[in-house]
Enzyme design. Structure first.
Site, PDB file in Angstrom:
ATOM      1  CD  GLU A 220      -1.051   0.037   3.762  1.00  0.00           C
ATOM      2  OE1 GLU A 220      -2.163  -0.498   3.717  1.00  0.00           O
ATOM      3  OE2 GLU A 220      -0.609   0.608   4.791  1.00  0.00           O
TER       4      GLU A 220
ATOM      5  CG  HIS B 288      -0.171   5.251   3.781  1.00  0.00           C
ATOM      6  ND1 HIS B 288       0.936   5.579   4.504  1.00  0.00           N
ATOM      7  CD2 HIS B 288      -0.369   3.921   4.001  1.00  0.00           C
ATOM      8  CE1 HIS B 288       1.369   4.509   5.156  1.00  0.00           C
ATOM      9  NE2 HIS B 288       0.605   3.479   4.848  1.00  0.00           N
TER      10      HIS B 288
ATOM     11  CG  HIS C 224       3.520   2.931   8.668  1.00  0.00           C
ATOM     12  ND1 HIS C 224       2.318   3.237   9.247  1.00  0.00           N
ATOM     13  CD2 HIS C 224       3.224   2.292   7.520  1.00  0.00           C
ATOM     14  CE1 HIS C 224       1.333   2.814   8.466  1.00  0.00           C
ATOM     15  NE2 HIS C 224       1.850   2.244   7.395  1.00  0.00           N
TER      16      HIS C 224
ATOM     17  CG  HIS D  47       4.544   0.466   3.379  1.00  0.00           C
ATOM     18  ND1 HIS D  47       3.971   1.586   2.831  1.00  0.00           N
ATOM     19  CD2 HIS D  47       3.760   0.109   4.421  1.00  0.00           C
ATOM     20  CE1 HIS D  47       2.883   1.902   3.520  1.00  0.00           C
ATOM     21  NE2 HIS D  47       2.720   1.014   4.489  1.00  0.00           N
TER      22      HIS D  47
ATOM     23  CB  CYS E  59       2.523  -0.096  13.052  1.00  0.00           C
ATOM     24  SG  CYS E  59       2.408   1.115  11.713  1.00  0.00           S
TER      25      CYS E  59
HETATM   26 MN    MN Z   1       0.897   1.406   5.662  1.00  0.00          MN
END
Ligand code: MN
Length: 164
Positions: free
Chosen positions: A74, A76, A80, A118, A132
């Protein structure tokens, strides 16, 4: 000295850790589905410790991936902060700055910057469990288009390993 239970008026909360079978668990923390729908992830669930409340403007989650499982590939805007808590596996990354694959294991720390594809994959013979950290206010992850999937599969570094 006698042990007293002072749950209701305790100034802090402690959620004790325990094993449940072969899984990491914490008292009073629900095990949630990783995603509601999709076939682009495997054998992964999550437990949320902090959800943007408790005076923290971030969320802290624990993801547990069973052997052979993986998170969704994904992308974004939000970042993270990841700390591997259990087992080993590998992380894949891909962006206009390049592609990368690396073995990761207990106590390793991974920073995923904005706009970076990732994926976390557990080893075939071992769980991969990781904390996370994300900002409370964040954009939704997006999945690759068919065109992007082709580019990912053609990448010489991660192409043979990425699960889409
Ligand atoms: Mn992610």
């Amino acid at each position: 000295m006698e042990k007293e239970a002072r749950v209701s008026n305790a100034p802090i909360s402690v959620r004790s850790f325990h094993m449940e079978g072969d899984a990491f668990r914490w008292d009073d923390v629900d095990v949630k589905e990783y995603r509601k729908v999709g076939d682009f992830f495997r054998d992964i669930n999550k437990q949320v410790f902090f959800d943007g409340e408790h005076g923290l403007s971030c969320e802290l989650r624990y993801f547990e991936v069973k052997p052979g499982g993986y998170s969704s590939l994904e992308l974004h805007e939000h970042v993270h902060g990841v700390l591997i808590l259990r087992g080993h596996g590998r992380v894949l990354a891909y962006s206009d700055r390049g592609s990368h694959i690396q073995d990761i294991g207990e106590h390793d720390v991974v920073h995923v910057p904005p706009h970076t594809w990732h994926q976390f994959q557990a080893a075939e013979d071992e769980h991969l469990g990781f904390l996370c950290l994300v900002e409370n206010e964040r954009d939704r992850p997006r999945r690759p288009t068919e065109e992007e999937k082709e580019a990912l599969r053609a990448d010489p570094t991660i192409g043979d390993y990425v699960r889409l």
